[in-house]
Scaffold this active site. Structure first.
Site, PDB file in Angstrom:
ATOM      1  N   GLY A  80       9.046   7.177  -0.656  1.00 48.09           N
ATOM      2  CA  GLY A  80       8.715   6.221   0.418  1.00 48.09           C
ATOM      3  C   GLY A  80       9.873   5.419   0.974  1.00 48.09           C
ATOM      4  O   GLY A  80       9.926   5.140   2.169  1.00 48.09           O
ATOM      5  N   GLU A 125      12.789  -0.469  -1.310  1.00 47.69           N
ATOM      6  CA  GLU A 125      11.418   0.024  -1.479  1.00 47.69           C
ATOM      7  C   GLU A 125      10.701   0.073  -0.136  1.00 47.69           C
ATOM      8  O   GLU A 125      11.062  -0.647   0.796  1.00 47.69           O
ATOM      9  CB  GLU A 125      10.641  -0.917  -2.406  1.00 47.69           C
ATOM     10  CG  GLU A 125      10.376  -0.357  -3.773  1.00 47.69           C
ATOM     11  CD  GLU A 125       9.305   0.754  -3.812  1.00 47.69           C
ATOM     12  OE1 GLU A 125       9.016   1.385  -2.767  1.00 47.69           O
ATOM     13  OE2 GLU A 125       8.768   0.986  -4.896  1.00 47.69           O
ATOM     14  N   ASP A 126       9.693   0.900  -0.077  1.00 45.59           N
ATOM     15  CA  ASP A 126       8.862   0.924   1.123  1.00 45.59           C
ATOM     16  C   ASP A 126       7.889  -0.253   1.149  1.00 45.59           C
ATOM     17  O   ASP A 126       7.736  -0.936   2.141  1.00 45.59           O
ATOM     18  CB  ASP A 126       8.106   2.266   1.235  1.00 45.59           C
ATOM     19  CG  ASP A 126       7.389   2.668  -0.054  1.00 45.59           C
ATOM     20  OD1 ASP A 126       7.440   1.924  -1.061  1.00 45.59           O
ATOM     21  OD2 ASP A 126       6.771   3.760  -0.054  1.00 45.59           O
ATOM     22  N   ASP A 139       3.125  -3.783  -3.550  1.00 46.62           N
ATOM     23  CA  ASP A 139       1.676  -3.901  -3.487  1.00 46.62           C
ATOM     24  C   ASP A 139       1.226  -4.723  -4.704  1.00 46.62           C
ATOM     25  O   ASP A 139       1.310  -5.945  -4.689  1.00 46.62           O
ATOM     26  CB  ASP A 139       1.117  -2.469  -3.480  1.00 46.62           C
ATOM     27  CG  ASP A 139      -0.380  -2.378  -3.296  1.00 46.62           C
ATOM     28  OD1 ASP A 139      -0.944  -3.212  -2.578  1.00 46.62           O
ATOM     29  OD2 ASP A 139      -0.996  -1.455  -3.871  1.00 46.62           O
ATOM     30  N   LYS A 145       2.589  -6.673   0.625  1.00 48.91           N
ATOM     31  CA  LYS A 145       1.168  -7.044   0.708  1.00 48.91           C
ATOM     32  C   LYS A 145       0.922  -8.131  -0.342  1.00 48.91           C
ATOM     33  O   LYS A 145       0.437  -7.833  -1.434  1.00 48.91           O
ATOM     34  CB  LYS A 145       0.285  -5.828   0.394  1.00 48.91           C
ATOM     35  CG  LYS A 145       0.247  -4.787   1.486  1.00 48.91           C
ATOM     36  CD  LYS A 145      -0.952  -3.868   1.349  1.00 48.91           C
ATOM     37  CE  LYS A 145      -0.610  -2.592   0.623  1.00 48.91           C
ATOM     38  NZ  LYS A 145      -1.677  -1.577   0.652  1.00 48.91           N
ATOM     39  N   PHE A 201      -4.382  -0.179   3.894  1.00 55.07           N
ATOM     40  CA  PHE A 201      -3.588   0.953   3.415  1.00 55.07           C
ATOM     41  C   PHE A 201      -2.772   1.478   4.586  1.00 55.07           C
ATOM     42  O   PHE A 201      -3.317   1.857   5.617  1.00 55.07           O
ATOM     43  CB  PHE A 201      -4.463   2.053   2.802  1.00 55.07           C
ATOM     44  CG  PHE A 201      -3.624   3.009   2.004  1.00 55.07           C
ATOM     45  CD1 PHE A 201      -3.242   2.701   0.707  1.00 55.07           C
ATOM     46  CD2 PHE A 201      -3.167   4.190   2.570  1.00 55.07           C
ATOM     47  CE1 PHE A 201      -2.411   3.554  -0.024  1.00 55.07           C
ATOM     48  CE2 PHE A 201      -2.347   5.053   1.854  1.00 55.07           C
ATOM     49  CZ  PHE A 201      -1.970   4.735   0.557  1.00 55.07           C
ATOM     50  N   ASP A 236       3.077   7.339   2.600  1.00 56.18           N
ATOM     51  CA  ASP A 236       2.150   8.457   2.762  1.00 56.18           C
ATOM     52  C   ASP A 236       0.730   8.112   2.356  1.00 56.18           C
ATOM     53  O   ASP A 236       0.474   7.164   1.625  1.00 56.18           O
ATOM     54  CB  ASP A 236       2.601   9.628   1.887  1.00 56.18           C
ATOM     55  CG  ASP A 236       2.337   9.354   0.402  1.00 56.18           C
ATOM     56  OD1 ASP A 236       2.849   8.348  -0.112  1.00 56.18           O
ATOM     57  OD2 ASP A 236       1.591  10.132  -0.224  1.00 56.18           O
ATOM     58  N   ARG A 270       4.233  10.600   6.381  1.00 58.19           N
ATOM     59  CA  ARG A 270       5.511   9.923   6.101  1.00 58.19           C
ATOM     60  C   ARG A 270       6.408   9.915   7.338  1.00 58.19           C
ATOM     61  O   ARG A 270       7.253   9.046   7.509  1.00 58.19           O
ATOM     62  CB  ARG A 270       6.271  10.645   4.983  1.00 58.19           C
ATOM     63  CG  ARG A 270       5.637  10.504   3.612  1.00 58.19           C
ATOM     64  CD  ARG A 270       6.615  10.989   2.552  1.00 58.19           C
ATOM     65  NE  ARG A 270       5.973  11.259   1.278  1.00 58.19           N
ATOM     66  CZ  ARG A 270       5.752  10.359   0.332  1.00 58.19           C
ATOM     67  NH1 ARG A 270       6.102   9.099   0.525  1.00 58.19           N
ATOM     68  NH2 ARG A 270       5.175  10.682  -0.794  1.00 58.19           N
TER      69      ARG A 270
HETATM   70  P1  IMP Z   1       2.696  -1.249  -6.719  1.00 56.52           P
HETATM   71  O1  IMP Z   1       3.250  -0.855  -8.051  1.00 56.52           O
HETATM   72  O2  IMP Z   1       1.211  -1.444  -6.742  1.00 56.52           O
HETATM   73  O3  IMP Z   1       3.402  -2.434  -6.097  1.00 56.52           O
HETATM   74  O4  IMP Z   1       2.820   0.013  -5.787  1.00 56.52           O
HETATM   75  C1  IMP Z   1       3.964   0.346  -5.198  1.00 56.52           C
HETATM   76  C2  IMP Z   1       3.897   1.751  -4.648  1.00 56.52           C
HETATM   77  O5  IMP Z   1       2.564   2.155  -4.315  1.00 56.52           O
HETATM   78  C3  IMP Z   1       4.665   1.805  -3.362  1.00 56.52           C
HETATM   79  O6  IMP Z   1       6.023   2.048  -3.579  1.00 56.52           O
HETATM   80  C4  IMP Z   1       3.965   2.920  -2.619  1.00 56.52           C
HETATM   81  O7  IMP Z   1       4.511   4.152  -3.000  1.00 56.52           O
HETATM   82  C5  IMP Z   1       2.536   2.832  -3.084  1.00 56.52           C
HETATM   83  N1  IMP Z   1       1.698   2.079  -2.117  1.00 56.52           N
HETATM   84  C6  IMP Z   1       1.199   0.833  -2.247  1.00 56.52           C
HETATM   85  N2  IMP Z   1       0.523   0.438  -1.160  1.00 56.52           N
HETATM   86  C7  IMP Z   1       0.593   1.479  -0.296  1.00 56.52           C
HETATM   87  C8  IMP Z   1       0.082   1.692   1.044  1.00 56.52           C
HETATM   88  O8  IMP Z   1      -0.562   0.845   1.678  1.00 56.52           O
HETATM   89  N3  IMP Z   1       0.377   2.897   1.598  1.00 56.52           N
HETATM   90  C9  IMP Z   1       1.096   3.862   0.958  1.00 56.52           C
HETATM   91  N4  IMP Z   1       1.582   3.704  -0.276  1.00 56.52           N
HETATM   92  C10 IMP Z   1       1.336   2.518  -0.906  1.00 56.52           C
HETATM   93 MG    MG Z   2       7.349   3.423  -3.200  1.00 57.93          MG
END
Ligand code: IMP
Ligand code: MG
Length: 174
Positions: A42, A97-98, A101, A129, A150, A157, A163
């Protein structure tokens, strides 16, 4: 499940913001060089665009961790799928990072990278987020704070699709 994608942030908005972050980083690290660590897959689109906007010396490396399946919820399980090629010793590291979350992936990753002897490690994410945070992480550079939707595009993706969209879209399931 059928889905459609609605624009959340246009290509022009995203590009403008990336340029601003690049200028900010160039200023904050003036006289130094930065080592960008891209979290695959991402973060790759964002990192390339950002690196082009940084005017101080830049080196790059990639790592891949997995926390997601084909689903839209974080499993909380973080696994290193591909590790870095270069040492972080004495480098000014910025993790790219993308999206942040739940924060689970990044909190784990930042601790792990910190233990490898860099001068410092900062975190730069295109999207955040904040409403979804479960584990606290310090974000140093944020492109946009977005609502609990989302999102796809610019490297993000849904089930490996979208992507390549040049903007950030929201996935609507119907
Ligand atoms: P976290 O560990 O929950 O913060 O998740 C991080 C990873 O989950 C990100 O690097 C993304 O790859 C994926 N992710 C979280 N939210 C989204 C979204 O809204 N769309 C796509 N991928 C997401
Ligand atoms: Mg990611």
């Amino acid at each position: 499940m059928a889905e459609r994608v609605e624009v959340l942030l246009t290509e022009v908005e995203v590009d403008k913001r990336i340029k601003e972050i690049g200028e900010q980083i160039s200023k904050d690290y003036a006289g130094k060089s930065v080592h960008l660590v891209c979290v695959l897959k991402g973060g790759s689109f964002f990192m390339c665009e950002l690196a082009k906007r940084i005017t101080i010396p830049v080196s790059i490396d990639f790592m891949s961790v997995s926390s997601y399946g084909g689903d839209t919820k974080s499993s909380g399980v973080v696994r290193i799928v591909k590790d870095l090629d270069e040492s972080l010793k004495d480098k000014h590291v910025i993790v790219i990072e993308d999206i942040v979350d739940s924060g689970r992936t990044l909190s784990y990753l930042m601790d792990m990278l910190q233990s490898r002897g860099p001068k410092d490690v900062k975190l730069c994410t295109l999207l955040d987020k904040p409403e979804r945070r479960v584990v606290e992480v310090k974000v140093d550079y944020t492109g946009f704070e977005i609502p609990d939707e989302f999102v796809v595009g610019y490297g993000l993706d849904y089930d490996q699709k979208y992507r390549n969209l040049p903007y950030i879209g929201m996935v609507k399931f119907e």
